[in-house]
Scaffold this active site. Structure first.
Site, PDB file in Angstrom:
ATOM      1  N   HIS A   1     -39.291 -62.799  54.826  1.00  0.00           N
ATOM      2  CA  HIS A   1     -38.530 -63.424  53.723  1.00  0.00           C
ATOM      3  C   HIS A   1     -39.508 -63.929  52.666  1.00  0.00           C
ATOM      4  O   HIS A   1     -40.112 -64.995  52.837  1.00  0.00           O
ATOM      5  CB  HIS A   1     -37.678 -64.588  54.256  1.00  0.00           C
ATOM      6  CG  HIS A   1     -36.768 -65.207  53.225  1.00  0.00           C
ATOM      7  ND1 HIS A   1     -35.467 -65.544  53.506  1.00  0.00           N
ATOM      8  CD2 HIS A   1     -36.950 -65.556  51.931  1.00  0.00           C
ATOM      9  CE1 HIS A   1     -34.896 -66.078  52.436  1.00  0.00           C
ATOM     10  NE2 HIS A   1     -35.787 -66.091  51.449  1.00  0.00           N
TER      11      HIS A   1
ATOM     12  N   ASP B   1     -40.075 -67.680  53.285  1.00  0.00           N
ATOM     13  CA  ASP B   1     -39.308 -68.078  52.096  1.00  0.00           C
ATOM     14  C   ASP B   1     -40.246 -68.632  51.030  1.00  0.00           C
ATOM     15  O   ASP B   1     -39.878 -69.567  50.301  1.00  0.00           O
ATOM     16  CB  ASP B   1     -38.203 -69.079  52.456  1.00  0.00           C
ATOM     17  CG  ASP B   1     -37.230 -69.314  51.299  1.00  0.00           C
ATOM     18  OD1 ASP B   1     -37.148 -68.448  50.409  1.00  0.00           O
ATOM     19  OD2 ASP B   1     -36.569 -70.371  51.296  1.00  0.00           O
TER      20      ASP B   1
ATOM     21  N   HIS C   1     -40.290 -64.278  48.169  1.00  0.00           N
ATOM     22  CA  HIS C   1     -39.911 -64.104  46.762  1.00  0.00           C
ATOM     23  C   HIS C   1     -41.174 -63.786  45.978  1.00  0.00           C
ATOM     24  O   HIS C   1     -42.097 -64.611  45.933  1.00  0.00           O
ATOM     25  CB  HIS C   1     -39.271 -65.389  46.210  1.00  0.00           C
ATOM     26  CG  HIS C   1     -38.021 -65.760  46.932  1.00  0.00           C
ATOM     27  ND1 HIS C   1     -36.775 -65.282  46.576  1.00  0.00           N
ATOM     28  CD2 HIS C   1     -37.815 -66.541  48.019  1.00  0.00           C
ATOM     29  CE1 HIS C   1     -35.865 -65.765  47.402  1.00  0.00           C
ATOM     30  NE2 HIS C   1     -36.462 -66.524  48.291  1.00  0.00           N
TER      31      HIS C   1
ATOM     32  N   LYS D   1     -28.566 -58.470  50.949  1.00  0.00           N
ATOM     33  CA  LYS D   1     -28.578 -59.934  50.994  1.00  0.00           C
ATOM     34  C   LYS D   1     -27.298 -60.533  50.441  1.00  0.00           C
ATOM     35  O   LYS D   1     -26.873 -60.202  49.327  1.00  0.00           O
ATOM     36  CB  LYS D   1     -29.776 -60.439  50.180  1.00  0.00           C
ATOM     37  CG  LYS D   1     -29.933 -61.954  50.105  1.00  0.00           C
ATOM     38  CD  LYS D   1     -30.575 -62.537  51.354  1.00  0.00           C
ATOM     39  CE  LYS D   1     -30.604 -64.058  51.329  1.00  0.00           C
ATOM     40  NZ  LYS D   1     -31.883 -64.610  50.934  1.00  0.00           N
TER      41      LYS D   1
HETATM   42  C1  NCD Z   1     -35.409 -69.606  46.715  1.00  0.00           C
HETATM   43  C2  NCD Z   1     -35.908 -69.154  45.343  1.00  0.00           C
HETATM   44  O1  NCD Z   1     -36.543 -69.963  44.640  1.00  0.00           O
HETATM   45  O2  NCD Z   1     -35.716 -67.985  44.993  1.00  0.00           O
HETATM   46  N1  NCD Z   1     -35.430 -71.029  46.739  1.00  0.00           N
HETATM   47  C3  NCD Z   1     -35.402 -71.821  47.847  1.00  0.00           C
HETATM   48  O3  NCD Z   1     -35.350 -73.038  47.691  1.00  0.00           O
HETATM   49  N2  NCD Z   1     -35.448 -71.316  49.060  1.00  0.00           N
HETATM   50  C4  NCD Z   1     -34.048 -69.027  46.948  1.00  0.00           C
HETATM   51  C5  NCD Z   1     -33.615 -69.064  48.400  1.00  0.00           C
HETATM   52  O4  NCD Z   1     -34.283 -68.523  49.274  1.00  0.00           O
HETATM   53  O5  NCD Z   1     -32.554 -69.642  48.669  1.00  0.00           O
HETATM   54 ZN    ZN Z   2     -35.576 -67.335  49.872  1.00  0.00          ZN
HETATM   55 ZN    ZN Z   3     -31.947 -68.755  50.434  1.00  0.00          ZN
END
Ligand code: NCD
Ligand code: ZN
Ligand code: ZN
Length: 345
Positions: free
Chosen positions: A13, A247, A15, A99
């Site tokens: 996971h 994440d 970004h 997702k």
């Molecule tokens: C994530 C993002 O910034 O894209 N933020 C977060 O607080 N986890 C989005 C997500 O994973 O929900």
């Molecule tokens: Zn996320």
């Molecule tokens: Zn999320």
């Protein structure tokens, strides 16, 4: 000095964002992990196989020379997702999963799904073709307390969906509660969950430690200590349904330290060290490889990485901030402090 050798881990996971931000953050993940599930919540979101293919190429252009790294792409589900495009993209090896962002649940989720019922034909196609559904598991109704949103999602949305589609495989992303972990265990034959470093390291007090702490703010928000303990048990207990997913969610410093600050913890530069700290504190280093390098690939039906890496319990100072090509700066987890473990050599 303790050291640990294990298969190169994967991050299920992440970004990466796009453009200059992506150029800055991709190398951290690519150096530490063999593969990563790349979240599709860009603006505009990655909703088609063609967009995913183009995004994958942009990511690969940011991978440093000599580093072997494979981004795994995800389709952002909307009320208008075309099941045929998703299935074709999956069969072509472009999409690894899809997702579900409940509309307005988190960063860039405005185009998300308004109700699971709306996308039932897509979910049926996913069950039929074995396409994993990844969920941001929180209800979004304003009348539900923010600390209860995950437990309510498990009870009101995911539980009934699992009953309705017995063939659907589901990852509950970034679980933060005992209730989330329990639902995953109850369906372990077809469910998995990722767990972030911050939800293992901190409880909700960290949001208010001596003042408001925007860099500790992410969604789902940090929970009570009893939930953190439940997550530590899940991560370190050797159960195959729990695996590593950081994440890592970079936002510019000025957008986090703002009147309405963005949600997300940027952990990529220290992620492996942060997880190792947790396993070391729990006396469970022997369970680390399963969580970091074996359970995720097994869920996704992929081979584990062959390469081995060694980390040593040798503290490394972490930069206060990381410059993003004139566009701003990032503050990572452990910024200005020491990460307790480092890659050997
Ligand atoms: C994530 C993002 O910034 O894209 N933020 C977060 O607080 N986890 C989005 C997500 O994973 O929900
Ligand atoms: Zn996320
Ligand atoms: Zn999320």
């Amino acid at each position: 000095m303790r050291s640990l050798t294990f298969r190169r881990p994967d991050d299920w996971h992440v970004h990466f964002r796009d453009s200059v931000m992506m150029k800055t953050v991709v190398p951290y993940t690519a150096r530490a992990f063999g593969r990563a599930i790349v979240m599709p919540n860009l603006t505009p979101p990655v909703t088609t196989a063609a967009m995913a293919q183009a995004y994958r190429a942009r990511i690969m252009a940011c991978v440093p020379d000599g580093v072997s790294f494979q981004p795994l792409m995800v389709c952002y589900l909307t009320d208008h997702t075309d099941p045929a495009d998703l299935v074709a993209g999956f069969k072509a090896g472009i999409f690894t999963a899809a997702k579900l962002y409940p509309a307005h649940a988190t960063t860039n989720s405005a185009h998300g799904v308004t109700s699971v019922d709306t996308i039932m034909p897509v979910l049926e196609a996913m069950a039929e073709h074995g396409i994993p559904l990844l969920t941001h598991g929180e209800v979004t109704r304003a009348d539900v307390d923010i600390f209860d949103r995950e437990a309510r999602f498990a009870e009101e949305v995911l539980g009934p969906l699992l009953a309705r589609l017995p063939g659907l495989r589901v990852v509950m992303e970034h679980i933060t509660t005992q209730e989330g972990a329990s639902l995953v265990r109850a369906h372990r034959d077809r469910m998995g969950a990722t767990i972030t470093p911050q939800h293992l390291l901190y409880n909700r007090n960290a949001l208010f430690q001596g003042g408001l702490r925007p860099h500790m703010y992410c969604l789902p928000v940090l929970k009570r200590e009893r939930h953190r303990q439940a997550l530590r048990q899940a991560a370190t207990g050797g159960e195959s349904c729990f695996f590593l997913g950081t994440d890592t969610a970079p936002h510019m410093r000025h957008l986090k330290e703002a009147d309405c600050g963005c949600a997300g913890v940027f952990s990529a530069p220290v992620a492996v060290a942060a997880y190792l700290q947790v396993f070391a504190e729990e006396g469970k280093l022997e369970a680390f490889e399963a969580f970091a390098s074996l359970n995720g690939p097994a869920f996704y039906g992929l081979p584990a990485n062959e390469e081995r890496v060694t980390y040593e319990e040798r503290p490394a100072r972490i930069a206060q901030e990381i410059e993003v090509d004139g566009a701003g700066r990032l503050v990572s987890l452990f910024s200005g402090e020491a990460a307790p473990w480092s890659l050997a050599g």
